[in-house]
Design a protein around this motif. Structure first.
Motif, PDB file in Angstrom:
ATOM      1  N   ALA A  60       0.833  -1.213   0.000  1.00 15.53           N
ATOM      2  CA  ALA A  60       0.000   0.000   0.000  1.00 15.53           C
ATOM      3  C   ALA A  60       0.864   1.257   0.000  1.00 15.53           C
ATOM      4  N   ASN A  61       1.901   1.264   0.833  1.00 15.91           N
ATOM      5  CA  ASN A  61       2.771   2.451   0.932  1.00 15.91           C
ATOM      6  C   ASN A  61       3.542   2.698  -0.362  1.00 15.91           C
ATOM      7  N   ILE A  62       4.082   1.625  -0.958  1.00 17.96           N
ATOM      8  CA  ILE A  62       4.883   1.789  -2.177  1.00 17.96           C
ATOM      9  C   ILE A  62       4.006   2.246  -3.345  1.00 17.96           C
ATOM     10  N   LEU A  63       2.781   1.727  -3.438  1.00 20.19           N
ATOM     11  CA  LEU A  63       1.884   2.164  -4.511  1.00 20.19           C
ATOM     12  C   LEU A  63       1.528   3.641  -4.364  1.00 20.19           C
ATOM     13  N   LYS A  64       1.312   4.084  -3.134  1.00 20.03           N
ATOM     14  CA  LYS A  64       1.040   5.517  -2.903  1.00 20.03           C
ATOM     15  C   LYS A  64       2.237   6.362  -3.305  1.00 20.03           C
ATOM     16  N   PHE A  65       3.417   5.863  -3.012  1.00 12.15           N
ATOM     17  CA  PHE A  65       4.651   6.590  -3.366  1.00 12.15           C
ATOM     18  C   PHE A  65       4.787   6.687  -4.889  1.00 12.15           C
ATOM     19  N   CYS A  66       4.451   5.591  -5.577  1.00 11.09           N
ATOM     20  CA  CYS A  66       4.628   5.550  -7.036  1.00 11.09           C
ATOM     21  C   CYS A  66       3.733   6.546  -7.774  1.00 11.09           C
ATOM     22  N   VAL A  67       2.557   6.848  -7.223  1.00  8.16           N
ATOM     23  CA  VAL A  67       1.634   7.736  -7.943  1.00  8.16           C
ATOM     24  C   VAL A  67       1.762   9.200  -7.528  1.00  8.16           C
ATOM     25  N   GLN A  68       2.799   9.517  -6.770  1.00  4.72           N
ATOM     26  CA  GLN A  68       2.995  10.911  -6.378  1.00  4.72           C
ATOM     27  C   GLN A  68       3.216  11.823  -7.575  1.00  4.72           C
ATOM     28  N   ASP A  69       3.757  11.261  -8.676  1.00  7.41           N
ATOM     29  CA  ASP A  69       3.995  12.078  -9.870  1.00  7.41           C
ATOM     30  C   ASP A  69       2.766  12.120 -10.788  1.00  7.41           C
ATOM     31  N   GLY A  70       1.652  11.552 -10.342  1.00  3.19           N
ATOM     32  CA  GLY A  70       0.412  11.640 -11.103  1.00  3.19           C
ATOM     33  C   GLY A  70       0.191  10.543 -12.117  1.00  3.19           C
ATOM     34  N   GLU A  71       1.082   9.571 -12.188  1.00  2.00           N
ATOM     35  CA  GLU A  71       0.895   8.466 -13.132  1.00  2.00           C
ATOM     36  C   GLU A  71       1.585   7.209 -12.607  1.00  2.00           C
ATOM     37  N   ILE A  72       1.250   6.083 -13.243  1.00  2.00           N
ATOM     38  CA  ILE A  72       1.942   4.833 -12.911  1.00  2.00           C
ATOM     39  C   ILE A  72       2.374   4.197 -14.228  1.00  2.00           C
ATOM     40  N   ASN A  73       3.701   3.906 -14.327  1.00  3.85           N
ATOM     41  CA  ASN A  73       4.244   3.422 -15.598  1.00  3.85           C
ATOM     42  C   ASN A  73       5.388   2.449 -15.349  1.00  3.85           C
ATOM     43  N   GLU A  74       6.111   2.100 -16.412  1.00  3.66           N
ATOM     44  CA  GLU A  74       7.206   1.124 -16.328  1.00  3.66           C
ATOM     45  C   GLU A  74       8.291   1.560 -15.345  1.00  3.66           C
ATOM     46  N   GLU A  75       8.528   2.868 -15.241  1.00  2.09           N
ATOM     47  CA  GLU A  75       9.576   3.362 -14.329  1.00  2.09           C
ATOM     48  C   GLU A  75       9.273   3.011 -12.877  1.00  2.09           C
ATOM     49  N   ASP A  76       7.985   2.870 -12.567  1.00  2.00           N
ATOM     50  CA  ASP A  76       7.613   2.550 -11.188  1.00  2.00           C
ATOM     51  C   ASP A  76       8.045   1.147 -10.781  1.00  2.00           C
ATOM     52  N   ILE A  77       8.259   0.264 -11.759  1.00  4.85           N
ATOM     53  CA  ILE A  77       8.746  -1.082 -11.442  1.00  4.85           C
ATOM     54  C   ILE A  77      10.139  -0.992 -10.831  1.00  4.85           C
ATOM     55  N   ASP A  78      10.997  -0.131 -11.406  1.00  6.31           N
ATOM     56  CA  ASP A  78      12.333   0.079 -10.845  1.00  6.31           C
ATOM     57  C   ASP A  78      12.239   0.681  -9.442  1.00  6.31           C
ATOM     58  N   THR A  79      11.259   1.574  -9.245  1.00  2.97           N
ATOM     59  CA  THR A  79      11.057   2.185  -7.921  1.00  2.97           C
ATOM     60  C   THR A  79      10.690   1.111  -6.899  1.00  2.97           C
ATOM     61  N   ILE A  80       9.789   0.215  -7.289  1.00  7.25           N
ATOM     62  CA  ILE A  80       9.365  -0.863  -6.383  1.00  7.25           C
ATOM     63  C   ILE A  80      10.539  -1.770  -6.050  1.00  7.25           C
ATOM     64  N   ILE A  81      11.323  -2.138  -7.072  1.00  8.75           N
ATOM     65  CA  ILE A  81      12.476  -3.015  -6.859  1.00  8.75           C
ATOM     66  C   ILE A  81      13.492  -2.350  -5.937  1.00  8.75           C
ATOM     67  N   SER A  82      13.682  -1.028  -6.109  1.00  6.99           N
ATOM     68  CA  SER A  82      14.610  -0.285  -5.248  1.00  6.99           C
ATOM     69  C   SER A  82      14.141  -0.318  -3.798  1.00  6.99           C
ATOM     70  N   HIS A  83      12.829  -0.099  -3.584  1.00  4.60           N
ATOM     71  CA  HIS A  83      12.272  -0.179  -2.224  1.00  4.60           C
ATOM     72  C   HIS A  83      12.450  -1.589  -1.664  1.00  4.60           C
ATOM     73  N   LYS A  84      12.219  -2.563  -2.522  1.00  2.00           N
ATOM     74  CA  LYS A  84      12.318  -3.966  -2.114  1.00  2.00           C
ATOM     75  C   LYS A  84      13.735  -4.303  -1.660  1.00  2.00           C
ATOM     76  N   GLN A  85      14.709  -3.782  -2.396  1.00  2.00           N
ATOM     77  CA  GLN A  85      16.106  -4.015  -2.041  1.00  2.00           C
ATOM     78  C   GLN A  85      16.409  -3.464  -0.655  1.00  2.00           C
ATOM     79  N   GLN A  86      15.871  -2.278  -0.356  1.00  2.00           N
ATOM     80  CA  GLN A  86      16.084  -1.673   0.959  1.00  2.00           C
ATOM     81  C   GLN A  86      15.452  -2.507   2.060  1.00  2.00           C
ATOM     82  N   LEU A  87      14.238  -3.016   1.799  1.00  2.00           N
ATOM     83  CA  LEU A  87      13.551  -3.814   2.805  1.00  2.00           C
ATOM     84  C   LEU A  87      14.289  -5.124   3.077  1.00  2.00           C
TER      85      LEU A  87
END
Length: 511
Positions: free
Chosen positions: A197-224
């Motif tokens: 839920a938190n990562i999806l909210k973070f991804c749409v802060q720029d007003g859209e959801i696209n392929e770049e958000d997959i890298d964002t999710i993976i980056s968050h995942k790496q940190q976790l």
């Protein structure tokens, strides 16, 4: 909407409640989700009251008005809470204890208190079931026989899909393509509901959801994963062409890749999903590089398990760490789990008697059982310089699909390795000017490892740079060879032992 996975959990817990099991340990980091499940179980089993206890708020229950008149000091005392359960609960009830593993570890009497409470409820036929919710597995020996352990899994793909669709509909993004949704689900796999839920909210802060958000999710995942302290997310830039030699290993990997590329079809055809392999042999001969290349070749995330990080100073910490690592690896599946320097886990396991050898034996047992019984597509790549002291049952077929012995490179393999490192450093134009035949012969006679060959190339290139001359000759290599002290020369006895073990167990040569 309750998913099939959650429905199955509700049914399983309800069955234990109906059978009057008095203590259930729910192993999970998702407390809110687990409380929702218990509320559903309460409805299914017509349970009227749900009490909760934690070290901060003490014993609570919205429907038990008597607790409102009790002092906070009383309600925060866990012994008082256990006594209250015995003397005051007369309706069908659940009592949920949250994160009390720490109390068990510091208060030796608490296990006895729980046992007394369980015995009392049994003898007096009280309609009470006790639950412990904790992200840490710690069960005192005194109550091991009384407790049932249930592992609450992370969200399934079905649950992630429902969460993603609900989220996209709520924010008006229902038009996202099915292909992007599938890739987002794959990236979110292995996270908790709150993390998703938190990562999806973070991804749409720029007003859209696209392929770049997959890298964002993976980056968050790496940190976790990094914060877990037991696994490291490894990203490799190398590919299978980065490995010089080891052709038999490469051919084997190509066969297994065909299965992973068509997993569902393979299952329907009765083909087992590959479990993993063990790479054992000479130091500096490409075991670690091969492990990294395998993950990229299979197009899977790689998680590295360092056995040194598993061993902890506190009672039960090492066993908990290995369980946590396995859970993370399975949650990220399909994935590659790289167990680096496997021999560290089993150092002294045969000696017995010491606490460290007992811990190693328990870790060994956990890994062994998991590797034999795992159903998730986690491909294990174990690397080891030595199998001395490693239990023989770990080396038999069934644990690994194959065990490869990695020896010093020979002949064409040496030439391949030389060329790989020359190309890697932008010296392709040198390749046609070198007589590899004579260099290879010298290197093979001296038993250079792959790391030795790389060091040789680096020194030749460095010397050319210092001299300000980008030209090359065979002599520059042969001159450097004379000054090298190889691993084979410094570890003669260990290397002989490795070869004897490879022959003894019949390991497959990687070359």
């Amino acid at each position: 909407m309750i998913t099939q996975h959650r429905k199955k959990l509700v049914e399983e817990i309800s069955t234990y409640v109906a059978a009057d099991y008095k203590l259930l340990y729910l192993y999970t980091s998702e407390e809110l989700k687990t409380m929702e499940i218990l509320n559903e179980v309460a409805r299914e089993t017509e349970t009227q009251m749900i009490y909760t206890y934690d070290a901060v708020k003490g014993l609570q229950c919205d429907n038990d008005k008597r607790l409102k008149y009790r002092k906070n000091e009383e309600k925060n005392d866990i012994y008082w809470a256990l006594e209250y359960i015995e003397n005051n609960i007369d309706k069908k009830s659940f009592v949920v204890f949250k994160d009390i593993h720490g109390l068990f570890s510091i208060d030796q009497k608490l296990a006895r208190g729980f046992k007394n409470c369980i015995n009392y409820t049994l003898l007096n036929h009280m309609p009470v079931n006790l639950f412990i919710i904790s992200p840490i597995m710690y069960i005192p020996p005194e109550i091991e026989k009384e407790v049932v352990v249930l592992d609450i899994p992370l969200p399934s793909r079905e649950e992630i899909k429902d969460m993603l669709n609900d989220f996209l509909n709520d924010i008006g993004f229902a038009g996202v393509s099915e292909g992007l949704k599938e890739r987002l689900i794959e990236a979110l796999n292995g996270l908790t509901e709150i993390e998703i839920a938190n990562i999806l909210k973070f991804c749409v802060q720029d007003g859209e959801i696209n392929e770049e958000d997959i890298d964002t999710i993976i980056s968050h995942k790496q940190q976790l994963i990094k914060k877990s302290g037991v696994l490291e997310f490894v990203k490799s830039q190398e590919n299978i062409d980065s490995i010089g030699g080891l052709q038999r290993l490469k051919n084997w990997l190509e066969q297994k890749k065909k299965i992973f590329d068509h997993m569902e079809k393979a299952k329907k055809s009765g083909v087992d999903i590959p479990k993993g392999l063990l790479l054992f042999g000479m130091p500096g001969c490409g075991k670690s590089l091969s492990a990294k290349v395998i993950a990229r070749h299979f197009e899977m995330p790689m998680l590295r398990l360092d056995m040194g990080m598993i061993l902890g100073p506190y009672v039960g910490q090492s066993e908990e760490n290995i369980r946590k690592a396995i859970k993370l690896a399975e949650a990220t599946a399909p994935s590659v789990l790289w167990i680096d320097e496997l021999e560290k886990a089993f150092a002294g396991i045969r000696g017995g008697g010491s606490s460290s050898s007992e811990i190693s034996a328990r870790i060994f047992g956990t890994i062994l059982t998991w590797m034999q019984e795992k159903t998730k597509p986690v491909f294990v790549v174990a690397t080891a310089n030595s199998i001395k002291g490693m239990p023989p049952e770990f080396l038999r077929k069934g644990r690994f699909d194959e065990i490869f012995f990695v020896d010093f490179p020979k002949g064409d393999e040496i030439e391949q390795i030389l060329k790989v490192h020359l190309k890697k450093r932008g010296k392709e134009h040198w390749i046609g000017k070198i007589d590899f035949g004579s260099i290879v012969k010298d290197i093979e006679n001296r038993k250079f490892s792959g790391a030795d060959i790389e060091a040789l190339v680096k020194e030749v290139i460095e010397e050319a740079f210092i001299e300000g001359n980008d030209s090359i000759s065979t002599e520059k290599f042969t001159n450097k060879l004379d000054s090298f002290k190889t691993i084979a020369e410094t570890m003669k006895e260990e290397i002989e032992e490795m070869r004897n073990n490879a022959e003894k167990y019949g390991f497959t040569p990687a070359s």
